[in-house]
Design an enzyme around this catalytic site. Structure first.
Site, mmCIF file in Angstrom:
data_model
loop_
_atom_site.group_PDB
_atom_site.id
_atom_site.type_symbol
_atom_site.label_atom_id
_atom_site.label_comp_id
_atom_site.label_asym_id
_atom_site.label_seq_id
_atom_site.Cartn_x
_atom_site.Cartn_y
_atom_site.Cartn_z
ATOM 1 N N LYS B 95 -30.345 -87.527 31.771
ATOM 2 C CA LYS B 95 -30.187 -87.202 30.350
ATOM 3 C C LYS B 95 -29.990 -85.698 30.280
ATOM 4 C CE LYS B 95 -32.240 -87.217 25.790
ATOM 5 N NZ LYS B 95 -33.497 -87.217 25.033
ATOM 6 N N GLY B 156 -38.506 -84.983 17.357
ATOM 7 C CA GLY B 156 -39.906 -84.972 16.962
ATOM 8 C C GLY B 156 -40.147 -84.843 15.474
ATOM 9 N N ALA B 182 -33.587 -89.037 19.083
ATOM 10 C CA ALA B 182 -34.236 -87.929 18.371
ATOM 11 C C ALA B 182 -34.327 -88.157 16.875
ATOM 12 C CB ALA B 182 -33.495 -86.608 18.616
ATOM 13 N N GLY B 183 -35.520 -88.026 16.364
ATOM 14 C CA GLY B 183 -35.744 -88.065 14.920
ATOM 15 C C GLY B 183 -36.133 -89.430 14.386
ATOM 16 N N ASN B 204 -39.523 -91.687 21.372
ATOM 17 C CA ASN B 204 -40.654 -91.193 22.152
ATOM 18 C C ASN B 204 -41.778 -90.738 21.218
ATOM 19 O OD1 ASN B 204 -42.475 -89.703 23.710
ATOM 20 N ND2 ASN B 204 -40.915 -88.813 24.991
ATOM 21 N N THR B 205 -41.539 -89.661 20.476
ATOM 22 C CA THR B 205 -42.601 -89.080 19.649
ATOM 23 C C THR B 205 -43.270 -90.100 18.737
ATOM 24 O OG1 THR B 205 -41.488 -86.943 19.644
ATOM 25 C CG2 THR B 205 -43.067 -87.344 17.871
#
Lengths: 256, 256, 256, 256
Positions: B95, B156, B182-183, B204-205
């Site tokens: 990545k 995040g 992301a997001g 992830n977050t």
């Protein structure tokens, strides 16, 4: 488990019988949805016989039927329809719908409260379909409605949670279950409603008009479970700035 | 099945290893997610030993590792990190993340394309993290990237699909898999990305910071499945006016 | 010109007197706004004397006063407040506000309709503050309200047009002027309301709490004019794809 | 006053010459807009003669011309077009547009940066049209661009500020003027861009395709002024709960 009027539901996805292209498709979709509460307009019932191809299989499937008063323009018409429904289906459960406007089918707050007051006194388990109006929802709760069913967007519009900020207020203030109804067009809409803390959602059009209604019913089932699970698991807050999930690293030295 | 660089994935939920409060929680969450591709920053690896408490169990779990270059500010740094990662983990998968801005961690389009050109030639399976820029995604595809990873919102931030309309264009135009990264803050965001036609999402977050990460991981698993299923089942269109699911009825005459 | 109850207004920006840090600031802001209709809560009036530092200058300024019943929890309280206001200010104009909920100050549809019915019969010019509920607005119009004032968002929240899609329906269906009230936080919100076809907007908090209320009042004045002008000038539709304003050119040959 | 490359502008509304139904309409609209900077594609110029019905009056009107490279697919084509434009119009000002995609006309970040580097060195005043990519904008600033022109939405789509959250980051980080370009469909969009702190907006399609372009031009003029004024006047924050502008009152006792 969700409890409404002392009845327990393990599924938080409620459905309806409208707009399917045929009865078989409807029945297989409802089964795929896992729904335990299914609303139907009185017109769809052959009230003289339980042997028709729709009602019989529905009753056999074990789902709870929730007759609705769709088509009623006034409290008086809705009350009459409710009494007929109770007699025909032997259930006091009722989705109270009064929408005088033929274009957007938006509910009438005044007639709805008036009809609910009468029907609650007559022993109905009243689930009123209303605008996402927190004050009206509170009044319906106070006169004894078993739940409230605020709309996400106009019926059948598939536009999703247009009333999001008002639904949050209703959820925050309500002492009875909040079932988000109307306008939910995608599984993600249903998931979001559950993430906000709704107790259940009612989805009909989005399933019935899908190219593959049975698969769409299952998609909604999973999405509702996902949203509920996320609500219980404690969603994190939003932030403006980024917060690295892979924090700044010293990898360039890592191999040294 | 999703295929990237001839590798097949039955799960369309990709995850990461950042921000979990401990390794055990991370491992149980990844397991609950059903994810088959897990990204990790180089820093998290003890490159001298595969015996640490993170990498060992990860490798044993059978998931595919996707090292990332988080922390790189330039193409040069990223290329160096990529080579170290390949050597350490014996995988050409990468990545590619290059974000010079410490506050929003937004990716650099110029450095990312430059690094991708080099790394593709060196035989890496490059999955670049980029802004939701359709032209850039097309160029990355043309130089041989195995997939593109446009962002939904800053890393995040949990803000959901802020770039929705551009993601739709990317999905429409792309010949390689589109992984929304992301997001994504809620399962409903993940479901929506899949409904729009994304091939996968990376979360992830939102999992790691949940009160109950394991339950949240399962919620995301279900939501991704729901969204994919809905995409395949053919979502209905939106309309401005209402379309009755319980059409206007003649119930008042029904009992006559 | 906007006509309400046979009274003509050249400004479509209505304002209020709340939350200003002092009377002088309020008066200069109202002047800058160009507003010809200003609402005020009964509490703000020294009902025994018109010589106080607020009411006197307001009356001298030539603006039309619109007393409101803010603070009333029920129809009965609102009716009493309305009668006092008429006597004190010698005006039958009334902004009818009934909000039992102290946190969100959302209006009560049932009490509002009940009070409006009484007040219209008593000769008041009733402008009710309501949720963006198209059916309720229609009923208020039918019993003789001079205009309807649906909310954009909770009072003072500055959140803009959260109820946008319902405001569009109200505007489409209404035979009396539609004044968008509450929640307008920025001039762009006011412009958008006007672009959608609202007849006027009421703005108070956003002006009063600005660092420079006088400049903000002027900004709202311009924005309302801009929005109205755009509505009349015929806004173009939206499209998904781009449509070049500078179409594909042959400039490379142009100098040949 | 807005300053770009030492040139001062009192109007923060920039416009273009495309899509008008005729030259007279274009000229009267540009005049109504108060715009002092007008972009035009090279194709629209008869480069051999300044006497045509478009360029002559434009030059006489005193506006600054901003030739653009619309139609260029690559840095090379854009550079060639820029040189031709400078020679033909005797201006180093240039709106740099490179969009290889014929459907959405989205800009190419790589080619744009490459062309900008060459053109800045050749003494051009380069205003690049780009995606709302904060990192790219920063790089363009660093190599000497006089301003950046991030897009709100695809050109001509009239969809408004789809990139709002990224525009906020660009505005926060930029040391050169930020001109929001493309996709602005309504005066309220322009006002919002200015409220967020943009230095200017460029509007073409929304004016040119209005039923009454001249009135629409004036509406945009007012909206831009309103948005700028509000930005300077200090907008209040948003809140979830209501904050009464007419606080809870004791009016029921007031007349006693």
């Amino acid at each position: 488990m969700l409890t409404i009027a002392e009845h327990q539901f393990s599924s938080r996805l409620f459905t309806g019988t409208g707009k399917f292209s045929n009865s078989q498709q409807m029945l297989s979709s409802l089964e795929a949805s896992g729904s335990e509460l299914v609303t139907m307009a009185m017109k769809r019932l052959d009230l003289k016989s339980r042997g028709d191809d729709l009602l019989g299989p529905l009753l056999e499937s074990g789902v709870k039927l929730l007759p609705n008063t769709s088509g009623a323009y006034t409290a008086k018409e809705a009350i009459l329809a409710a009494r007929l429904a109770r007699e025909a289906l032997q259930t006091p459960w009722l989705k109270l719908e009064i929408h005088p406007d033929p274009r957007y089918l938006l509910p009438d707050p005044i007639e709805t409260l008036a009809a609910a007051e009468v029907l609650v006194k007559e022993g109905f388990v009243v689930l009123p379909y209303v605008h996402a109006d927190p004050v009206l929802c509170k009044r319906l709760e106070e006169i004894g409605c078993a739940a409230v069913m605020p709309l996400a967007a106009p019926i059948g519009s598939n536009q999703g949670l247009q009333t999001r900020d008002f639904l949050k207020i209703i959820i925050e203030q309500s002492q009875v279950p909040v079932i988000v109804d109307a306008g939910i067009g995608r599984p993600s809409d249903a998931a979001l409603a559950m993430e906000l803390g709704a107790d259940a959602v009612l989805v009909n059009t989005a399933i019935a008009v899908a190219s593959d209604p049975q698969a769409m019913a299952l998609a909604f089932k999973l999405a509702v479970e996902a949203g509920r699970m996320a609500y219980l698991a404690g969603l994190g807050g939003q932030s403006i700035a980024a917060i690295a999930s892979s924090p700044m690293t010293d990898f360039l030295n890592a191999g040294a």
